[in-house]
Design an enzyme around this catalytic site. Structure first.
Site, PDB file in Angstrom:
ATOM      1  N   LYS A 156       0.931  -1.090  -0.226  1.00 22.50           N
ATOM      2  CA  LYS A 156       0.084  -0.162  -0.173  1.00 22.50           C
ATOM      3  C   LYS A 156       0.724   0.919   0.164  1.00 22.50           C
ATOM      4  O   LYS A 156       1.621   1.179   1.407  1.00 22.50           O
ATOM      5  CB  LYS A 156      -0.687  -0.146   1.650  1.00 22.50           C
ATOM      6  CG  LYS A 156      -2.141   0.636   0.949  1.00 22.50           C
ATOM      7  CD  LYS A 156      -2.428   2.179   0.974  1.00 22.50           C
ATOM      8  CE  LYS A 156      -2.289   2.970   2.120  1.00 22.50           C
ATOM      9  NZ  LYS A 156      -2.114   4.175   2.103  1.00 22.50           N
ATOM     10  N   GLU A 167       2.791   7.296  15.506  1.00 22.61           N
ATOM     11  CA  GLU A 167       1.339   7.922  15.627  1.00 22.61           C
ATOM     12  C   GLU A 167       1.092   6.114  15.089  1.00 22.61           C
ATOM     13  O   GLU A 167      -0.128   5.900  15.375  1.00 22.61           O
ATOM     14  CB  GLU A 167       0.444   8.985  15.256  1.00 22.61           C
ATOM     15  CG  GLU A 167      -0.359   9.338  16.139  1.00 22.61           C
ATOM     16  CD  GLU A 167      -0.618  10.292  15.213  1.00 22.61           C
ATOM     17  OE1 GLU A 167      -0.308  10.859  14.752  1.00 22.61           O
ATOM     18  OE2 GLU A 167      -2.182  10.553  15.386  1.00 22.61           O
ATOM     19  N   GLU A 194       9.229   0.456  11.423  1.00 20.19           N
ATOM     20  CA  GLU A 194      10.129   1.925  10.363  1.00 20.19           C
ATOM     21  C   GLU A 194       9.136   3.350  11.077  1.00 20.19           C
ATOM     22  O   GLU A 194       8.839   3.972  10.058  1.00 20.19           O
ATOM     23  CB  GLU A 194      10.966   1.276   9.374  1.00 20.19           C
ATOM     24  CG  GLU A 194      11.997   1.836   9.921  1.00 20.19           C
ATOM     25  CD  GLU A 194      12.323   3.601   8.429  1.00 20.19           C
ATOM     26  OE1 GLU A 194      12.451   4.402   9.710  1.00 20.19           O
ATOM     27  OE2 GLU A 194      12.268   3.750   7.731  1.00 20.19           O
ATOM     28  N   CYS A 236      13.317  10.090   7.582  1.00 20.26           N
ATOM     29  CA  CYS A 236      13.046   9.480   8.780  1.00 20.26           C
ATOM     30  C   CYS A 236      14.632  10.259  10.370  1.00 20.26           C
ATOM     31  O   CYS A 236      14.635  10.479  11.233  1.00 20.26           O
ATOM     32  CB  CYS A 236      12.710   8.884   8.901  1.00 20.26           C
ATOM     33  SG  CYS A 236      13.271   7.541   8.115  1.00 20.26           S
ATOM     34  N   GLU A 244       9.683  15.473  15.747  1.00 14.57           N
ATOM     35  CA  GLU A 244       9.649  15.583  14.135  1.00 14.57           C
ATOM     36  C   GLU A 244       8.859  16.012  13.255  1.00 14.57           C
ATOM     37  O   GLU A 244       7.909  16.108  12.847  1.00 14.57           O
ATOM     38  CB  GLU A 244       9.414  13.789  13.601  1.00 14.57           C
ATOM     39  CG  GLU A 244       9.696  12.924  12.562  1.00 14.57           C
ATOM     40  CD  GLU A 244       9.991  12.066  11.549  1.00 14.57           C
ATOM     41  OE1 GLU A 244       7.946  12.014  12.557  1.00 14.57           O
ATOM     42  OE2 GLU A 244      10.418  11.480  10.970  1.00 14.57           O
TER      43      GLU A 244
HETATM   44  P1  NDP Z   1       1.170   8.214   7.942  1.00 12.07           P
HETATM   45  O1  NDP Z   1       2.309   7.248   9.130  1.00 12.07           O
HETATM   46  O2  NDP Z   1      -0.104   8.282   7.872  1.00 12.07           O
HETATM   47  O3  NDP Z   1       1.216   7.755   6.776  1.00 12.07           O
HETATM   48  C1  NDP Z   1       2.245   6.179   6.354  1.00 12.07           C
HETATM   49  C2  NDP Z   1       1.596   5.321   5.515  1.00 12.07           C
HETATM   50  O4  NDP Z   1       0.712   4.603   6.456  1.00 12.07           O
HETATM   51  C3  NDP Z   1       0.848   6.028   4.149  1.00 12.07           C
HETATM   52  O5  NDP Z   1       0.645   5.477   3.107  1.00 12.07           O
HETATM   53  C4  NDP Z   1      -0.708   6.013   4.805  1.00 12.07           C
HETATM   54  O6  NDP Z   1      -1.448   6.489   4.285  1.00 12.07           O
HETATM   55  C5  NDP Z   1      -0.754   4.578   5.333  1.00 12.07           C
HETATM   56  N1  NDP Z   1      -1.996   5.122   6.876  1.00 12.07           N
HETATM   57  C6  NDP Z   1      -1.938   6.320   8.125  1.00 12.07           C
HETATM   58  N2  NDP Z   1      -3.085   6.014   8.694  1.00 12.07           N
HETATM   59  C7  NDP Z   1      -3.048   4.234   8.946  1.00 12.07           C
HETATM   60  C8  NDP Z   1      -3.472   3.345   9.349  1.00 12.07           C
HETATM   61  N3  NDP Z   1      -3.591   3.427  10.061  1.00 12.07           N
HETATM   62  N4  NDP Z   1      -3.325   1.909   9.270  1.00 12.07           N
HETATM   63  C9  NDP Z   1      -2.229   1.780   8.661  1.00 12.07           C
HETATM   64  N5  NDP Z   1      -1.773   2.793   7.378  1.00 12.07           N
HETATM   65  C10 NDP Z   1      -1.783   3.770   7.407  1.00 12.07           C
HETATM   66  O7  NDP Z   1       2.388   9.382   7.727  1.00 12.07           O
HETATM   67  P2  NDP Z   1       1.401  11.126   7.316  1.00 12.07           P
HETATM   68  O8  NDP Z   1       2.236  10.864   5.844  1.00 12.07           O
HETATM   69  O9  NDP Z   1       0.222  11.218   7.956  1.00 12.07           O
HETATM   70  O10 NDP Z   1       2.602  11.209   7.758  1.00 12.07           O
HETATM   71  C11 NDP Z   1       2.795  12.150   9.006  1.00 12.07           C
HETATM   72  C12 NDP Z   1       3.986  12.422   9.951  1.00 12.07           C
HETATM   73  O11 NDP Z   1       4.218  11.487   9.787  1.00 12.07           O
HETATM   74  C13 NDP Z   1       4.602  13.487   9.188  1.00 12.07           C
HETATM   75  O12 NDP Z   1       5.130  14.216   9.390  1.00 12.07           O
HETATM   76  C14 NDP Z   1       5.924  12.699   9.777  1.00 12.07           C
HETATM   77  O13 NDP Z   1       7.119  13.446  10.841  1.00 12.07           O
HETATM   78  C15 NDP Z   1       5.873  11.133  10.162  1.00 12.07           C
HETATM   79  N6  NDP Z   1       6.219  10.548   8.597  1.00 12.07           N
HETATM   80  C16 NDP Z   1       7.774  10.004   9.154  1.00 12.07           C
HETATM   81  C17 NDP Z   1       8.161   9.088   8.435  1.00 12.07           C
HETATM   82  C18 NDP Z   1       9.446   8.216   8.785  1.00 12.07           C
HETATM   83  O14 NDP Z   1       9.670   7.101   7.640  1.00 12.07           O
HETATM   84  N7  NDP Z   1       9.475   7.628   9.703  1.00 12.07           N
HETATM   85  C19 NDP Z   1       7.289   8.860   6.789  1.00 12.07           C
HETATM   86  C20 NDP Z   1       6.108   9.845   6.503  1.00 12.07           C
HETATM   87  C21 NDP Z   1       5.784  10.296   7.820  1.00 12.07           C
HETATM   88  P3  NDP Z   1      -1.804   7.901   3.085  1.00 12.07           P
HETATM   89  O15 NDP Z   1      -0.671   8.134   2.506  1.00 12.07           O
HETATM   90  O16 NDP Z   1      -2.940   6.768   2.558  1.00 12.07           O
HETATM   91  O17 NDP Z   1      -2.245   8.606   4.797  1.00 12.07           O
END
Ligand code: NDP
Length: 506
Positions: free
Chosen positions: A212, A267, A286, A320, A417
């Site tokens: 996904k 989260e 991760e 990250c 972050e």
């Molecule tokens: P998310 O953790 O929400 O998204 C990561 C992936 O998980 C996306 O494919 C998202 O789908 C999906 N997802 C969202 N909610 C769920 C759920 N309940 N169960 C399973 N999968 C889910 O990151 P965001 O894009 O919302 O970013 C928010 C913050 O997270 C950023 O500001 C940053 O601080 C952090 N982040 C950290 C990352 C890292 O590599 N450590 C990477 C990305 C974000 P969809 O995109 O459709 O919401």
């Protein structure tokens, strides 16, 4: 020294003057103009709509629903992408199960390897197309997609292809078995690379996958699905479900999934851990980070400046393991910050498809709002904010490279972050103080240390609680090297021999 300082100030004044009004064509310190050097987007053909990739075929979502993906640099709609719901997740997991039991699981590793090598070679052959598409959908500069994302993604497939027929020598017993169907949810910051990190080890180990991609960056995962077809990967071995968070949640919760791999926010990682708890599914997470990049007074300053810039401004700070907290020894702090500011004045922000661009667009309005809010909190809490003069493009999502000095450990910008091009600078006096400040975070993903003393590097690496510690470099990745964190940065390793453990019944 005095001459140097004067020359530096004059150069900074020139760069400041020239940077005004610049989106794409800044002037160098010598007063030369950069000519535009746009990469052509002709090589990419984007269809008006895309289906889900299930059982080797593209098809619309069962509900018929779709969503739009936009170019974050211009807000131009790129295409419509199918929105997968529960029925689609059922279908994808069933396709993956059949492929696992009948074809991929029983297939000898040497045969699986051939497919992985084929995918790797096609990625190389189509690398320009992937690089342009990634820049269009994500907003990151073409020089990063071209030189980092795409070559590293191919390298992961090559590397794990090599393991596919040698699993019994990987240190997990004489006959390590795959887990079954892997549900994999990835973020938007390195869309193709994260897909490769997830798919390559899973497939090498004999699992099948339901992937996904993130809602804002689905296009390169769909192109990778096309590459799977081109490589004649058996149907159902890789399935790609585009959609939003609910789609990811449905994949994770599906009873037919044996293994969950997630990269994203802490989260959502916590929510996934709760869903998976007690189900017997194997899990790797991760998650986020707030890495310290520690610069000692004996560090080679010019190299350290490049490492600091690479650490936090690479990929607009959407990383990250970004070195978002600069810890600099007090005796050299003014000098380092001065050099850093001068270097930042030479960065070019603008069109991601221009080959001279260093800083591209922020991936989404939502992420821009988050960066804006946290940066405002930094100012409100009393830190000093600075950005090089640069005019942001009128359309799209943009944020100037930003440095906060006078940051204290309690400030939100030192704790949360930000995931954007924002650096918080803190100082320390002794190595012990550096360690204690570096470790003052709930995260534990990565860290950097800059010093000429090898013994100090080893001492710091032992003391800093981070999964990866870079010494006199930053943000270096290699498929043979394990990557991952602990504490709120998650658990499990991706990359290297260790990365296989996540996909084997060990
Ligand atoms: P998310 O953790 O929400 O998204 C990561 C992936 O998980 C996306 O494919 C998202 O789908 C999906 N997802 C969202 N909610 C769920 C759920 N309940 N169960 C399973 N999968 C889910 O990151 P965001 O894009 O919302 O970013 C928010 C913050 O997270 C950023 O500001 C940053 O601080 C952090 N982040 C950290 C990352 C890292 O590599 N450590 C990477 C990305 C974000 P969809 O995109 O459709 O919401």
């Amino acid at each position: 020294m005095a001459d140097d300082a004067e020359r530096g100030k004059a150069a900074a004044r020139r760069a400041t003057r020239s940077a005004r009004g610049a989106g794409t064509a800044l002037t160098t310190e010598r007063g030369w103009q950069y000519a535009p050097a746009p990469e052509s987007r002709e090589i990419v053909s984007i269809e008006p709509e895309y289906g889900l990739f299930v059982g080797g075929e593209f098809a619309p979502a069962a509900s018929g629903r779709a969503f739009e993906t936009v170019n974050p640099a211009t807000e131009e709609p790129l295409t419509q992408v199918a929105l997968a719901g529960a029925a689609d997740v059922d279908r994808a997991v069933a396709a993956a199960r059949i492929a696992y039991e009948r074809i991929w699981g029983p297939m000898p590793g040497s045969e699986r390897a051939k497919y992985l090598y084929r995918i790797a070679r096609i990625l190389q052959e189509r690398s320009r197309e992937f690089a342009v598409l990634e820049s269009l959908d994500n907003g990151k500069p073409i020089k990063e997609t071209r030189d980092v994302d795409i070559p590293l993604a191919a390298a992961h497939f090559f590397y794990y292809a090599g393991w596919a027929d040698k699993l019994e020598h990987a240190g997990f017993g004489p006959d390590p078995r795959p887990l079954g169907v892997a549900g994999q949810v990835i973020p938007w910051n390195f869309p193709l690379l994260m897909a490769a990190w997830k798919l390559a080890p899973a497939l090498a180990a004999g699992n099948t996958c339901v992937l996904k991609p993130a809602e804002t960056t689905p296009l390169t995962a769909l192109l990778l699905a096309e590459v799977c077809q081109q490589a004649e990967l058996p149907p159902g071995v890789v399935n790609v479900l585009t959609g939003a968070g609910e789609t990811g949640a449905a994949v994770v919760a599906h009873p037919g999934v044996d293994k969950v791999a997630f990269t994203g926010s802490t989260e959502v990682g916590i929510a996934i851990a709760k869903t998976v708890a007690g189900t017997g599914k194997k899990l790797t997470l991760e998650l986020g980070g707030k890495a310290a990049n520690v610069v000692f007074d004996d560090a080679p300053v010019e190299q350290a400046i490049e490492g600091i810039v690479n650490g936090i401004f690479f990929n607009q700070g959407h990383v990250c393991c970004a070195g978002s907290r600069l810890l600099v020894q007090e005796s050299v702090a003014d000098h380092v910050v001065d050099r850093l500011r001068r270097r930042l004045m030479t960065l070019r922000l603008g069109d991601p498809l221009d080959k001279n661009t260093d800083i591209g667009a922020i991936n989404s309005r939502q992420q821009l709002d988050k960066i804006t809010e946290l940066s405002a909190a930094g100012e409100a809490e009393g830190a000093h904010r600075w950005s090089p003069p640069c005019e942001l493009p009128k359309k799209g999502f943009w944020f100037a490279p930003t440095v906060f000095t006078g940051v204290s450990q309690s400030h939100r910008i030192a704790r949360e972050e930000i995931f954007g091009p924002v650096l918080s600078v803190l100082t320390f006096r002794t190595p012990e103080e550096a360690v204690s400040k570096a470790n003052n975070t709930p995260y534990g993903l990565s860290a950097g240390v800059w010093t000429e003393k090898g013994s100090r590097i080893l001492w710091m690496a032992q003391k800093m609680r981070a999964g990866v510690v870079w010494a006199n470099t930053y943000n270096m990745f290699d498929p043979a090297s394990p990557f991952g964190g602990y504490r709120e940065s998650g658990f499990g390793r991706e990359g290297g021999r260790h990365g296989l453990a996540a996909y084997l019944d060990v």
